[in-house]
Scaffold this motif. Structure first.
Motif, PDB file in Angstrom:
ATOM      1  N   UNK A1080      83.532  -0.795  72.660  1.00 15.03           N
ATOM      2  CA  UNK A1080      83.428   0.393  73.519  1.00 15.03           C
ATOM      3  C   UNK A1080      84.331   0.280  74.732  1.00 15.03           C
ATOM      4  N   UNK A1081      84.296  -0.891  75.403  1.00 10.77           N
ATOM      5  CA  UNK A1081      85.162  -0.958  76.596  1.00 10.77           C
ATOM      6  C   UNK A1081      86.613  -1.211  76.238  1.00 10.77           C
ATOM      7  N   UNK A1111      79.746  -4.927  84.035  1.00  6.25           N
ATOM      8  CA  UNK A1111      80.521  -4.968  85.278  1.00  6.25           C
ATOM      9  C   UNK A1111      81.498  -3.795  85.344  1.00  6.25           C
ATOM     10  N   UNK A1112      82.139  -3.457  84.234  1.00  2.00           N
ATOM     11  CA  UNK A1112      83.083  -2.336  84.228  1.00  2.00           C
ATOM     12  C   UNK A1112      82.370  -1.014  84.484  1.00  2.00           C
ATOM     13  N   UNK A1197      94.232  -3.783  80.045  1.00  2.08           N
ATOM     14  CA  UNK A1197      94.316  -2.355  79.783  1.00  2.08           C
ATOM     15  C   UNK A1197      92.979  -1.671  80.001  1.00  2.08           C
ATOM     16  N   UNK A1198      91.885  -2.364  79.682  1.00  5.25           N
ATOM     17  CA  UNK A1198      90.579  -1.734  79.863  1.00  5.25           C
ATOM     18  C   UNK A1198      90.157  -1.721  81.327  1.00  5.25           C
ATOM     19  N   UNK A1199      90.463  -2.754  82.044  1.00  3.03           N
ATOM     20  CA  UNK A1199      90.161  -2.730  83.478  1.00  3.03           C
ATOM     21  C   UNK A1199      90.990  -1.645  84.158  1.00  3.03           C
ATOM     22  N   UNK A1200      92.224  -1.469  83.687  1.00  2.00           N
ATOM     23  CA  UNK A1200      93.038  -0.369  84.216  1.00  2.00           C
ATOM     24  C   UNK A1200      92.332   0.954  84.017  1.00  2.00           C
ATOM     25  N   UNK A1201      91.803   1.163  82.799  1.00  5.58           N
ATOM     26  CA  UNK A1201      91.208   2.466  82.513  1.00  5.58           C
ATOM     27  C   UNK A1201      89.922   2.687  83.268  1.00  5.58           C
ATOM     28  N   UNK A1202      89.290   1.613  83.754  1.00  8.50           N
ATOM     29  CA  UNK A1202      88.053   1.779  84.522  1.00  8.50           C
ATOM     30  C   UNK A1202      88.316   2.134  85.969  1.00  8.50           C
ATOM     31  N   UNK A1203      89.575   2.168  86.393  1.00  8.97           N
ATOM     32  CA  UNK A1203      89.897   2.574  87.759  1.00  8.97           C
ATOM     33  C   UNK A1203      91.001   3.620  87.713  1.00  8.97           C
TER      34      UNK A1203
END
Length: 1953
Positions: A1080-1081, A1111-1112, A1197-1203
């Motif tokens: 999912x993330x 956390x995300x 890439x996923x941390x990018x999309x969370x911000x």
């Protein structure tokens, strides 16, 4: 309500009302209303009251009401001030109307007024008044209580009342009057209740006074009063949540004496108090004796003392002589004024017991000196100058008596300093008492007593000064533990400051770092006064010890967070700023190794901040060709600190894992940070004294001292000190050993001196200490099995170790083990972990059968106990217990193996006289071995293997299972049965499926005849063929839809193949939640993620992917605090999972490091916490560098999309493109395609280029070219590092256009390479495409390199043509010029291709120079015009090349040419003068810039036997000296260095050439070799590989970065001196091993080799270095750590030279000979020669070799690995390294035609198992020309194959061979370029003379190159069709193992070994 009762009821109601307001914050408006109401109550009550006087009951009620009002004043300042405003005026008004009545109530009413006034004044003075504040400052509250206490005490004692009209004085409370009036009773009841209320709200001295009063009430004759006091004390203790005993504990010093003093007159006090405490009076007297007896002795109350003694069933003398009592008595007496203290002591003691008259006072004083001194120091530490003076006098008197220096008068005793020596002897005992008190060692101690002890320590430091150095560890540990307590920290640090001020520089040194760390860590706890004192202390420290500060400044903790210390921080910062980044990291590494937790905490805090700003250095150092050692050092130090403090200081481990995340998940195949594991084997089982002493020394050095220094618990430290004292005594260490410096042959002295100096300093005090342990160790008898599922690991470990130590067998163990048992149960867990194997073996081999069976049952029970599935804590406990069992088994196996060797060795050793004793010991040893074998048989290999897999100790599982297979095979052979290994191999395959070793599965599969489907799936998974595995799992799932294991396997396949969408859809059970959350993330489906996180019922840290998802989500919701908390929880969870076993290597903890890396990147991208101020371009750059270190791109890439509010969709797409690139390079093609798809969906057109690359990788070349051409036409590029304004909040960077050009150039270059490889386009089109790529971005190394490479390809194709058909551009040198020009341009902008370009440039240039000097070859015809035209063109081209060279010699940094210096110097005699001039310029530039390294090469030319070479070398040297005169700015005196180095070179030549008479082994370098020590020191580097190898820039793609690069470390190691002793080797030329002490203090060894041209070895090392670079660049070979061991070779001339000595090497021949000798295998070479000759005479006779010769020599080489690497993980790593290094060298040796690989020329590294080859004289198939030709391509005998493991050569060996050959093929051009340089070298004969001519053996340079090229391409001799890599390797292995070929080898080659 009656008229008489209403006042009391009214007042009780008022009191309850105000009591209910307690604890409520009263705002000013509410307080005003309440005060107004209070004033109305006062007015109503007094005006309504008609009685002239108040009854006692009304007085009591009024008193209680007023007290509640007063208490409220304390709690609420607003109330106090309002009360002053409203209530006091009202009271004054009532007072005027009824003065008599009010006067009677003056006490309680004035109390309220006084309280309010005090509160008001305090608040106005402090400025702390707040409208909403509801609390009174502590000092204001203290004033309230003190005022109330004074009033109440006066009231209780019957003092005069306060008021205008004073009533008659009330009688005092009389305890003798039994007829007290009712009014007195009520009044005293009120007092008791009031005292109780005060006790509830006070502490310290105030509560002490209250309890004294209440205890007095316990003796009241009125039972009501007595009972009320008793009950009030009980209620007070209950309200304070204390037992009565704990309530009184701080105050026995003042209370106990009064109780005992009244015990005869008022015994009820002692009885009531004893009842209250829950003990009898006798027990009470015993309990308080330390506090009461001194008073009784001092007052000579013999009767009371007798009663106390009777209650204890002792005599008064015995009671007084008890150690604590005696010390207290003596201290009390010594503090009294007396003109004759000796007489006073004896009179007082004789008064209480006549028995004391027989004892001298000195005997009394010497009995308990440490405790007596402790009591006197406590008195000296109190704030009473007169008392301090008395204490000082008493201490001097005590010290004088102790040292026998007492004079007749006390005055003369002061003239001699006796206090210092006294404390030198007794500081440990004194500190033991203080430590027990401060740290609640025996019982909880009151704060007041702890403060007294701290004051006493301070006084001791002032008095004894540097005499207390013996006790510094104990003092510092005690003070540090106290500093952590807020109530004690100020006084403790005050004592610490005194300690710093009184010590000398040598003692202060180790305390500097802790001092700064304590200040930085605890600054907020310090009072302003203490902070000021700390400032002054630091100032004085810097002034008093400047040299010390300069020496330790690199490791001093920073004081930057403290503004007051800014001045000092600036001073220290200036010195620290002189360190470069590397040295800063080295300093951090050193600081993290400190034993002090506070020092490490500060180091990690500073390191974290430093890493955040200087990560790039770590990344650059990690990806260098030779990674900088500082990276591994730092990582190792941080890992060790995490492990060391994981249990005791979670804060330290939390900081450590955060730093590890910032360092990043380093590639374990490039950087190794393995721990050096030290162990010891007690082969005699403690029966031999010397061996037992060695064990003690090892245990103290490696375990005890480290634990002692790291613990801050002084009680624990005391037990450790006792243990060290006893162990030192057992090892016969005492002061005489320390002082016997001249006795060099004293074994104890030698053993002592072998300890590190820091350890000796720690141990020295315990050589004379006198610790005793008073309490016996009580432990019930254990019943086996000990382990219970409810136990923790530490409980089981300590319990088992203690029981085994208690049952120790043997004379030495009976003395040793009881001491060790004292420190097992309550100390650091490393102690029982270390001791357990030794204790277990002792009981197993020496205990009873029952004990042996118990131990075996315990071990078996642990390993066979099923692992809990749901309880993670229980699972971890059992895992840790199993690890301890494994350690026991390892030790037992190793001990048994060494014991067998000892027996076999002694069989041949003992003489006849010693034969009988040997036979006796032989029998004992056999019994012991049988005992161990019997125990090991109790634990099946299956159980060990299974549990090892469950514990993730796969190497151990493999070790035991392979041993089991070998045992089964040997047993079958012994029975002459057919051995069927397939069932056993299936289990082996299961184990290999869990190991991170990619080739073992294939090796095992090759030994299985038929693979079932499960085995095939295992192979698919291991090989990364997840699609195939997925298909099978889907089929299984359709048949068994509810099978959880199948679900798990399918989800794993989907995850690994990147099918995250399918992964979510298949998530149908709880076990699949982590997969579903990750999917999912990864895909950014936050809705689904919320659903899955909601389904998870456990902790988020149980599954890392769930934790990341949670956390995300917090980050997405803007919950920054929760996000950081969850990240912290994940880190702590990872830290807890780290242990000494899992962190032994980076490979072992790779998973944890990867997770920490991910957490750091998520935080960096989040912009939360420390990453708040990180701008986006910097962030992208940092992340890019981190990606070069490891593979974690999906998380980015996923941390990018969370911000998303911070970055655009194209930014996220850029991360996906990077993911695709890395996945493609890693071979994860499916994942790469998925990432490209994500990037395309987000609108990134540049994903088309990555898609084209994937198509090319899949073999769809035409489609890939078309796709790339379309992307170029559409200009589908975007700079990922710079952002457009419309796409991002960050403004565009000015250099964006340059970056865009680079991207365009990359696309064009990629297209050019593809069409070049496709071979479907004309050359001129390809050249135009390459040039187009260069024109897009001209400042680019790669573009110029590939253009030059294409020209070189054209040159080679023309060269292969017949001369008449060669193009004129080739013949004239124009093509060569184009190659040279483009290669030179590429070198300006980077060094990635330097080793390919520079050698080729030199070769073409030198060839062109030679061609220009000679007439054109006749093969080109006789046309003079053509010939003259070509010659002119050649000269023209040469002139043009020289013009380019001159320009680039100036532009390029010197290190570029240094990499080929040997090739350049070799051609110094070139015939063309222009070429020669340029060569000289290059040499001068290189040597001038790097003289300390390059001079070695030039000096060899000066000593050449060729006069021309020597003369040209002199010319070069003179130009160099001229260059040195012009550049006087150099810090190094080049002229002096040349003179020094030249003199040294001549001396070393003499050492090489000097004849040695006879056959000595050790000689003198001066006497025997004529060496002059005047040639040292010399500033030239020691010729080692590490000092002579230049590092190349890695993360640089511009000319500026290349020029700025520093190729050598600042910390170069130069020659300091030569050691006298020389080792002479026994080989023919008698080489000599010399030892050099370097400038770093270490000793380095070199081999001086005479009569051997080492230039061949030198060039071969350069060739091997090139292969190593290629192996490191390839992902598959790098993953396997393929390498060739290289070393420095330094020729001194054509016949002599120096070779770097490699320690810890063992030849194959030596290893096998020793092992066969131990097995009684006799080698008859005559018989073997006959058998071998017969076996090779005909193919039909080869069984003679296989069945007769080899049967005599069973394979034993595998035993060497077990012996050298007893720990399974080290064993497995060493075996793999051996296998792989053997494979690489086998292939490289075959390609080079390396022969003569007998057992003396193949060596093995004892540190890691690696293969090491020497003697490279037999090259280029020279072995085929021997009298008995070498027919095998490389050595692969049965011993070597057996040591590979159960799979033989079919596992890692075969795969490594294939990879090595494949890499040689891929780098054929580079390979041939390097070979060209030394095959054509005119100064050395690399081909050599052949003994006979063989057709297939080349004898010309061209033939050699062609032969090598054919081998690389897979062409067998006389074959025209090349084989594939796999086919060629198979053929080589077949030849190497062919019995016929092996039998044909000459006898000295030992084919049977």
């Amino acid at each position: 309500m009656s008229e008489l009762n209403w006042p009391r009821i009214f007042l009780d109601t008022v009191g309850r009302f105000f009591s209910s307001l307690s604890g409520i914050r009263l705002e000013s408006t509410i307080a005003a209303r309440l005060s107004s109401f209070t004033s109305q109550i006062i007015e109503f009550f007094f005006l309504r009251l008609e009685a002239p006087r108040l009854s006692l009951l009304v007085q009591e009620s009024l008193h209680a009401a007023c007290f509640e009002i007063a208490l409220l004043c304390r709690e609420s300042p607003n109330w106090a001030l309002a009360l002053m405003e409203y209530a006091v005026p009202t009271f004054r008004k009532v007072e005027a109307r009824k003065p008599k009545l009010v006067g009677e109530l003056g006490l309680v009413v004035n109390l309220v007024i006084e309280t309010a006034e005090a509160a008001s004044a305090s608040f106005h003075n402090s400025g702390a008044l707040s409208a909403a504040d509801g609390s009174l400052p502590n000092f204001a509250g203290l004033q309230l209580h003190q005022a109330y206490l004074r009033r109440l005490h006066a009231f209780d004692r019957g003092s005069e009342e306060v008021g205008e009209e004073r009533p008659a004085k009330r009688p005092r409370i009389s305890h003798k009057d039994s007829n007290a009036t009712d009014s007195d009773t009520k009044l005293q009841e009120t007092c008791i209740l009031a005292w109780g209320q005060i006790a509830r709200v006070t502490g310290g001295d105030e509560r002490n006074i209250v309890l004294l009063r209440l205890v007095q009430y316990l003796g009241h004759t009125n039972q009501v009063i007595c009972g009320l006091a008793y009950e009030e004390v009980r209620r007070v203790s209950s309200d304070l949540s204390l037992t009565p005993l704990r309530l009184f504990a701080p105050y026995w010093r003042t209370i106990a004496g009064g109780v005992v003093n009244e015990i005869q007159r008022r015994p009820q006090i002692a009885q009531q108090l004893s009842d209250l405490l829950g003990m009898t009076v006798s027990e009470f007297l015993l309990f308080t004796q330390t506090y009461t007896i001194p008073y009784l002795v001092l007052t000579k109350k013999r009767e009371i003392l007798q009663r106390v003694a009777d209650s204890c069933n002792r005599s008064p003398k015995t009671l007084c002589m008890e150690h604590s009592n005696l010390a207290a008595i003596l201290a009390c007496i010594l503090l009294q004024d007396s003109d004759n203290m000796e007489s006073t002591i004896m009179i007082l003691f004789a008064a209480v017991s006549p028995e004391f008259s027989k004892i001298d006072y000195t005997e009394l004083l010497k009995a308990e000196q440490p405790l007596t001194a402790s009591e006197l120091l406590k008195a000296a530490g109190e704030d009473d100058d007169s008392k301090r003076k008395k204490a000082y006098q008493a201490l001097r008197f005590l010290a004088s008596v102790s040292h026998g220096r007492l004079s007749s008068s006390r005055g003369t005793a002061r003239k001699v300093d006796v206090i210092g020596p006294f404390f030198e002897d007794h500081v440990l005992g004194v500190m033991a008492h203080f430590s027990d008190t401060i740290n609640d060692g025996v019982d909880s101690q009151p704060v007041s007593e702890k403060l007294r002890c701290l004051g006493a320590i301070r006084e001791m430091l002032r008095l004894a000064r540097n005499y207390i150095s013996n006790g510094l560890p104990q003092i510092s540990a005690c003070l540090q533990s106290a500093i952590q307590n807020e109530e004690l920290c100020n006084l403790a640090f005050s004592a610490w400051m005194v300690m710093i001020s009184i010590l000398g520089e040598e003692e202060v040194g180790p305390l500097v770092d802790p001092t700064f760390a304590i200040i930085a860590q605890h600054w907020e706890l310090f009072s302003p006064e203490t902070q000021g004192q700390a400032h002054d202390m630091i100032s004085q420290l810097l002034k008093s010890h400047p040299a010390l500060i300069r020496e330790t400044v690199n490791t001093i903790p920073s004081l930057a967070p403290i503004p007051l210390m800014s001045k000092f921080e600036d001073e220290l910062g200036k010195v620290k700023a002189q360190m470069d980044i590397k040295h800063q990291y080295q300093a951090f590494s050193q600081r993290c190794q400190n034993e002090n937790a506070t020092v490490v905490t500060r180091a990690l805090l500073e390191l974290q901040a430093y890493l955040e700003n200087h990560q790039n250095f770590i990344h650059e150092a990690a990806v260098r060709e030779q990674p900088d050692s500082v990276v591994s050092q730092l990582t190792r130090s941080v890992l060790d600190s995490c492990i060391q403090f994981n249990e005791s200081h979670p804060t330290v481990s939390g900081l450590a894992v955060k730093c590890l995340g910032l360092i990043g998940c380093l590639d374990p195949t490039r950087i190794e940070a393995a721990t050096e594991k030290k162990d010891i084997l007690v082969l005699s089982n403690f029966t031999r004294a010397e061996e037992t002493k060695d064990f003690i020394v090892f245990f103290i050095r490696e375990v005890l001292v480290k634990v002692f220094l790291s613990t801050t618990n002084p009680r624990a430290q005391g037990f450790l000190a006792y243990a060290m004292q006893e162990l030192l005594m057992f090892a016969e260490f005492d002061k005489s050993v320390v002082r016997s410096r001249g006795t060099q042959f004293n074994a104890n002295y030698q053993r002592w001196m072998e300890l590190p100096e820091s350890v000796r300093n720690t141990l020295t005090p315990f050589l004379t200490s006198k610790y005793v342990v008073t309490a016996a160790v009580q432990q019930p008898k254990c019943s086996y099995p000990l382990y219970k599922p409810t136990m923790t690991h530490s409980q089981w470990l300590r319990g088992l170790t203690f029981d085994l130590l208690r049952n120790g067998v043997g004379e030495n163990t009976k003395m040793l083990f009881p001491v060790l048992s004292r420190i097992v149960r309550f100390q650091d867990i490393t102690i029982p972990t270390f001791l357990l194997p030794f204790a277990a073996l002792n009981v197993i081999v020496g205990g009873t059968e029952r004990q042996r069976l118990d131990v075996g049952a315990e071990l078996n029970y642990i390993l066979s106990h099923s692992m809990p599935e749901d309880d993670m804590a229980a699972r971890e406990n059992l895992r840790l217990c199993s690890q301890n069992v494994f350690h026991i088994l390892d030790y037992l196996s190793r001990w048994m193996q060494e014991k067998k060797k000892e027996i076999n060795g002694n069989k041949h050793g003992p003489s006849r006289t010693a034969r009988s004793s040997f036979e006796a010991s032989f029998e004992v040893a056999n019994v012991q071995i049988q005992a161990i074998e019997g125990l090991l048989e109790l634990i099946p290999a299956e159980i060990i293997s299974r549990r090892a897999v469950e514990c993730r100790s796969y190497a151990r599982a493999l070790f035991h299972w392979e041993q089991f297979i070998r045992q089964q095979r040997n047993a079958a052979n012994a029975r002459k049965e057919t051995f069927s290994p397939e069932p056993l191999y299936e289990r082996l395959q299961d184990i290999y499926s869990q190991i991170d070793e990619p080739d073992g599965i294939e090796g095992i599969s090759a030994n299985l005849q038929v693979l079932n489907i499960d085995q095939q799936i295992i192979e698919h998974r291991k090989a990364g063929r997840w699609a195939a595995a997925q298909s099978w799992y889907e089929l299984q799932l359709s048949e068994r839809p509810h099978d959880v294991n199948v679900q798990f396997d399918l989800l794993t396949s989907l995850k690994e193949s990147g099918q995250h969408g399918f992964q979510k859809s298949k998530a149908t059970s709880i076990i699949s939640l982590p997969f579903a959350a990750e999917a999912s993330w990864v895909t950014g489906n936050w809705t689904k993620l919320r659903k899955y996180i909601g389904m998870h019922t456990g902790s988020i840290v149980e599954h890392f992917n769930i934790g990341i998802g949670s956390a995300l989500l917090a980050l997405l919701d803007g919950q920054d605090v929760q996000f950081l908390e969850k990240m912290h929880a994940l880190r702590q969870s990872i830290a807890k999972g780290l242990s000494a076993n899992t962190t032994m290597s980076l490979q072992g903890c790779h998973d944890a490091m990867l997770k920490l890396h991910v957490l750091t990147e998520v935080e960096l991208i989040s912009g939360v916490g420390s990453a708040t101020n990180l701008d986006l371009p910097t962030l992208i750059t940092t992340l890019g560098q981190r990606l070069d270190v490891s593979y974690v791109q999906v998380f980015q890439s996923q941390a990018d999309s969370s911000r998303r509010k911070y970055v655009s969709s194209l930014d996220i797409a850029s991360a996906w493109v990077t993911s695709a690139k890395l996945a493609r390079k890693g071979g994860f093609i499916h994942q790469a395609f998925n990432a490209v798809l994500h990037a395309s969906q987000l609108g990134d057109d540049s994903a088309t280029i990555e898609h084209s690359r994937l198509l090319w990788r899949e073999g769809q070349h035409r489609k890939a070219i078309r796709s790339l051409e379309g992307a170029i036409a559409a200009n589908a590029f975007r700079s990922h590092d710079y952002f457009q304004a419309e796409e991002s909040m960050i403004p565009a960077d000015p250099s964006r256009e340059t970056q865009q050009n680079l991207l365009t150039g990359r696309a064009h270059l990629l297209l050019a390479k593809w069409i070049d490889r496709a071979g479907q386009t004309q050359s001129d089109v390809i050249v135009r495409q390459y040039r187009l790529a260069v024109s897009c971005h001209s400042r680019w190394e790669k573009g110029h390199y590939y253009l030059g490479k294409h020209y070189n390809k054209l040159l080679e194709s023309e060269k292969a043509k017949p001369p008449p058909k060669q193009a004129q551009t080739f013949v004239s040198g124009e093509t060569a010029k184009l190659v040279i020009e483009n290669y030179l341009r590429s070198m300006v902008y980077g060094a990635k291709y330097l080793h390919q370009t520079l050698p080729r440039v030199l070769t073409l240039w030198l060839e062109l120079g030679s061609a220009a000097e000679q007439p054109l070859d006749p093969v080109y015809g006789n046309d003079e015009n053509f010939r003259s035209h070509i010659s002119a063109q050649q000269r023209k081209m040469l002139t043009a090349v020289h013009a380019q060279l001159k320009k680039y010699i100036e532009r390029l940094p010197a290190f570029v040419f240094y990499t080929a210096l040997s090739q350049i110097v070799a051609r110094i005699c070139h015939a063309n003068q222009a070429v020669y001039a340029n060569l000289i310029d290059i040499i001068v530039k290189v040597v001038g810039q790097h003289p300390q390294q390059a001079l070695w090469t030039l000096l060899a030319v000066l000593e050449s036997s060729s006069k021309d070479r020597a003369q040209r070398g002199l010319t070069c040297l003179s130009k160099l000296q001229e260059h040195a005169r012009k550049s006087r700015t150099d810090s190094l005196d080049l002229k002096a260095l040349i003179v020094q180095s030249s003199r040294l070179s001549k001396q070393l030549l003499q050492v090489c050439e000097k004849d040695i008479q006879g056959k000595p082994t050790n000689i003198s370098i001066t006497k025997d070799l004529g060496f002059s020590h005047k040639s040292a020191p010399c500033k030239i580097v020691i010729p080692l590989e590490s000092t002579l190898t230049a590092s190349l820039p890695t993360m640089t793609d511009n000319a500026k970065g290349v020029r700025a690069h520093k190729p050598f470390s600042k910390d170069i190691i130069t020659i300091s001196s030569f050691l006298e002793e020389v080792l002479v080797l026994s080989s023919l030329q008698r080489p000599r091993k010399i030892s050099i002490r370097g400038s770093d203090g270490h000793v380095y060894a070199l081999l001086c080799k005479p009569k051997d041209d080492l230039r061949k070895d030198q060039r071969l090392m350069e060739f091997n270095a090139m292969i190593n670079r290629s192996l490191k660049k390839d992902s598959e070979s790098s993953k396997r750590r393929l390498y060739i061991k290289t070393y420095a070779v330094t020729p001194l001339n054509e016949e002599c030279g120096l070779i770097e000595w490699i320690d810890n090497l063992k030849t194959l021949r030596d290893i096998l000979l020793v092992t066969y000798k131990q097995k009684n295998v006799v080698i008859n070479y005559g018989e073997l020669r006959t058998l071998l000759n017969e076996a090779c005479s005909d193919h039909s006779k080869t069984p003679i070799f296989t069945k007769q010769v080899l049967a005599k020599f069973p394979p034993v080489f595998h035993e060497w690995f077990i012996e050298m690497f007893p720990e399974p993980s080290a064993w497995f790593a060493a075996r793999l390294r051996y296998t792989r290094s053997c494979a690489v060298m086998s292939i490289v040796g075959h390609v080079l035609g390396l022969g003569d690989r007998h057992g003396e020329n193949i060596l093995f590294e004892e540190t890691n198992g690696g293969t090491f080859h020497v003697d490279f004289n037999c090259l280029f198939d020279k072995g085929l020309t021997f009298e008995k030709p070498e027919l095998v391509p490389f050595r692969l005998t049965h011993n070597m194959i057996d040591a590979f493991g159960a799979y033989g050569y079919d596992g890692p060996f075969r795969k490594s061979c294939e990879l090595s050959l494949g890499i040689l093929r891929a780098h054929e051009d580079t390979l041939m370029t390097i070979l060209e340089t030394f095959v054509y070298d005119p100064t050395a004969d690399f081909i050599g003379r052949k003994k006979k001519h063989v057709n297939i053996v080349p004898d010309t340079p061209e033939g050699v190159l062609e032969n090598v090229k054919n081998k690389v391409r897979g062409l067998l001799p006389n074959e025209s069709m090349p084989l594939s890599v796999e086919g060629y390797v198979q053929e080589l292995i077949r030849q190497a193992t062919d019995p016929m070929r092996l039998a044909s080898m000459y006898i000295g080659w030992c084919a049977f070994f």
